[in-house]
Design a protein around this motif. Structure first.
Motif, PDB file in Angstrom:
ATOM      1  N   MET A   1      62.921  29.985  55.789  1.00 57.31           N
ATOM      2  CA  MET A   1      64.234  29.449  56.421  1.00 57.31           C
ATOM      3  C   MET A   1      65.255  29.102  55.231  1.00 57.31           C
ATOM      4  SD  MET A   1      65.380  27.902  59.533  1.00 57.31           S
ATOM      5  CE  MET A   1      63.754  27.659  60.256  1.00 57.31           C
TER       6      MET A   1
ATOM      7  N   GLU B   1      70.338  29.864  57.883  1.00 56.11           N
ATOM      8  CA  GLU B   1      69.614  30.167  59.129  1.00 56.11           C
ATOM      9  C   GLU B   1      69.342  28.858  59.766  1.00 56.11           C
ATOM     10  OE1 GLU B   1      66.916  33.776  57.300  1.00 56.11           O
ATOM     11  OE2 GLU B   1      66.130  31.739  57.183  1.00 56.11           O
ATOM     12  N   ALA B   2      69.180  28.031  59.051  1.00 56.43           N
ATOM     13  CA  ALA B   2      69.167  26.533  59.758  1.00 56.43           C
ATOM     14  C   ALA B   2      70.226  26.225  60.495  1.00 56.43           C
ATOM     15  CB  ALA B   2      68.897  25.391  58.744  1.00 56.43           C
TER      16      ALA B   2
ATOM     17  N   GLU C   1      72.610  27.937  61.675  1.00 55.50           N
ATOM     18  CA  GLU C   1      72.821  29.012  62.860  1.00 55.50           C
ATOM     19  C   GLU C   1      71.985  28.426  63.870  1.00 55.50           C
ATOM     20  OE1 GLU C   1      74.625  31.378  63.873  1.00 55.50           O
ATOM     21  OE2 GLU C   1      75.653  30.692  62.159  1.00 55.50           O
ATOM     22  N   LEU C   2      70.663  28.095  63.646  1.00 52.58           N
ATOM     23  CA  LEU C   2      69.844  27.785  64.628  1.00 52.58           C
ATOM     24  C   LEU C   2      70.370  26.436  65.474  1.00 52.58           C
ATOM     25  CD1 LEU C   2      66.914  27.815  65.964  1.00 52.58           C
ATOM     26  CD2 LEU C   2      65.973  26.426  64.070  1.00 52.58           C
TER      27      LEU C   2
ATOM     28  N   LYS D   1      72.980  27.115  67.702  1.00 58.24           N
ATOM     29  CA  LYS D   1      72.308  27.867  68.881  1.00 58.24           C
ATOM     30  C   LYS D   1      71.894  26.650  69.917  1.00 58.24           C
ATOM     31  CE  LYS D   1      69.986  31.294  67.706  1.00 58.24           C
ATOM     32  NZ  LYS D   1      68.777  31.875  67.197  1.00 58.24           N
ATOM     33  N   LYS D   2      71.471  25.891  69.504  1.00 62.43           N
ATOM     34  CA  LYS D   2      70.959  24.649  70.356  1.00 62.43           C
ATOM     35  C   LYS D   2      71.916  23.489  70.492  1.00 62.43           C
ATOM     36  CE  LYS D   2      66.303  25.445  69.223  1.00 62.43           C
ATOM     37  NZ  LYS D   2      64.936  25.131  69.733  1.00 62.43           N
TER      38      LYS D   2
ATOM     39  N   VAL E   1      63.163  20.940  65.524  1.00 64.04           N
ATOM     40  CA  VAL E   1      63.752  22.333  65.778  1.00 64.04           C
ATOM     41  C   VAL E   1      62.840  23.230  65.096  1.00 64.04           C
ATOM     42  CG1 VAL E   1      65.835  23.449  65.479  1.00 64.04           C
ATOM     43  CG2 VAL E   1      66.045  21.102  66.301  1.00 64.04           C
TER      44      VAL E   1
ATOM     45  N   ILE F   1      62.997  23.478  61.713  1.00 65.84           N
ATOM     46  CA  ILE F   1      63.704  23.674  60.280  1.00 65.84           C
ATOM     47  C   ILE F   1      62.951  23.034  59.139  1.00 65.84           C
ATOM     48  CG2 ILE F   1      65.649  23.124  58.917  1.00 65.84           C
ATOM     49  CD1 ILE F   1      67.264  23.183  61.474  1.00 65.84           C
TER      50      ILE F   1
ATOM     51  N   THR G   1      59.510  30.922  57.952  1.00 63.65           N
ATOM     52  CA  THR G   1      59.623  31.595  59.246  1.00 63.65           C
ATOM     53  C   THR G   1      59.055  33.015  59.330  1.00 63.65           C
ATOM     54  OG1 THR G   1      61.799  32.130  58.460  1.00 63.65           O
ATOM     55  CG2 THR G   1      61.778  30.175  59.944  1.00 63.65           C
TER      56      THR G   1
END
Lengths: 137, 137
Positions: free
Chosen positions: A1, A5-6, A8-9, A12-13, A66, A68, A85
């Motif tokens: 990761m 990317e983190a 984004e995650l 998304k949450k 989460v 990360i 990941t």
DNA sequence: ATACATGCAAACAATTTGCATATTA
DNA sequence: TAATATGCAAATTGTTTGCATGTAT
């Protein structure tokens, strides 16, 4: 990761992207190894990025939940590291610099056969020592 | 390791045998699994064996240094367990009751070959989950 | 008798919370 | 603007220390 990317995650949450959050993520991405909350605080101070303890702890918890960051205890202190990941693997961890080396060996297939009536939720396999760069130091 | 072996070890190293020390050892011997400092304190209270926090922590440290107890983190808390002195092995650890099951598989021989220039000081291989008795509970 | 162990109280460190303010989406 | 993030200060938890007293050897 990595940091993006983190982020984004987090988005998304439903979590927001803030400067402090990026600072923390960037630190762990660049560190590329296990670091303590204290290491992080010190780094942010040195780079003149003010941040308060509560914000740090709140975010470390969040990132851990989460997925990360992953954690382990090293030299008696809690350490955090950017989560891997991709495929399943384990780590050699240098006690001195906190950096890791991936280990592709995992004995869980074999182990599971000996735990027939047990409900397995997870496992940890870590090797500790000194990496080539930290020996004789 | 059991209580009397532990006491022998303490004597050999010049530490004294006291009632409190025996109480702590007996607790871990009977627990036969991972327990927190808090579990220990609570047990001693319930069995009307007064003891102060500092004495507990001092002795937990001592036992850990001397090799009577081993530690791991479980459910976010530090846990202690009577050390296994016989052959090398690993553990399945029940997240609920803290009891363990020995696992005879260890991949370190194989792993060492992939860590040629690394100085290996130790390793941890633990499996977490629910033992048969703690499932559906 | 002497060294080590304990309890007390107080100190300490690390982490967490409530709430007002600031910031992102 | 509505919801989330932050900082501040204070509370909380877990653990450790100094020192006087007690206890094992």
């Amino acid at each position: 990761m990595n940091t993006s990317e983190a982020i984004e995650l987090l988005k998304k949450k439903g979590y927001k992207t803030t400067g402090k959050r990026k600072d923390i993520l960037t630190y762990f991405e660049e560190a590329d190894g296990y670091r303590t909350a204290k290491d992080l605080i010190q780094h942010l101070e040195e780079t003149h990025k003010g941040i308060s303890f509560d914000t740090i702890y709140r975010n470390l918890h969040l990132y851990n939940e989460v997925g990360i960051l992953e954690t382990t205890e090293l030299n008696g202190e809690k350490h955090f590291r950017m989560n891997c990941t991709h495929h399943h693997h384990h780590h050699f961890i240098c006690k001195d610099c906190g950096k890791t080396k991936e280990i592709e060996i995992c004995p869980m297939d074999e182990v599971k056969q000996t735990l027939a009536n047990y409900e397995i939720e997870g496992h940890k396999f870590e090797i500790y020592g000194l990496c080539p760069g930290c020996q004789h130091a």
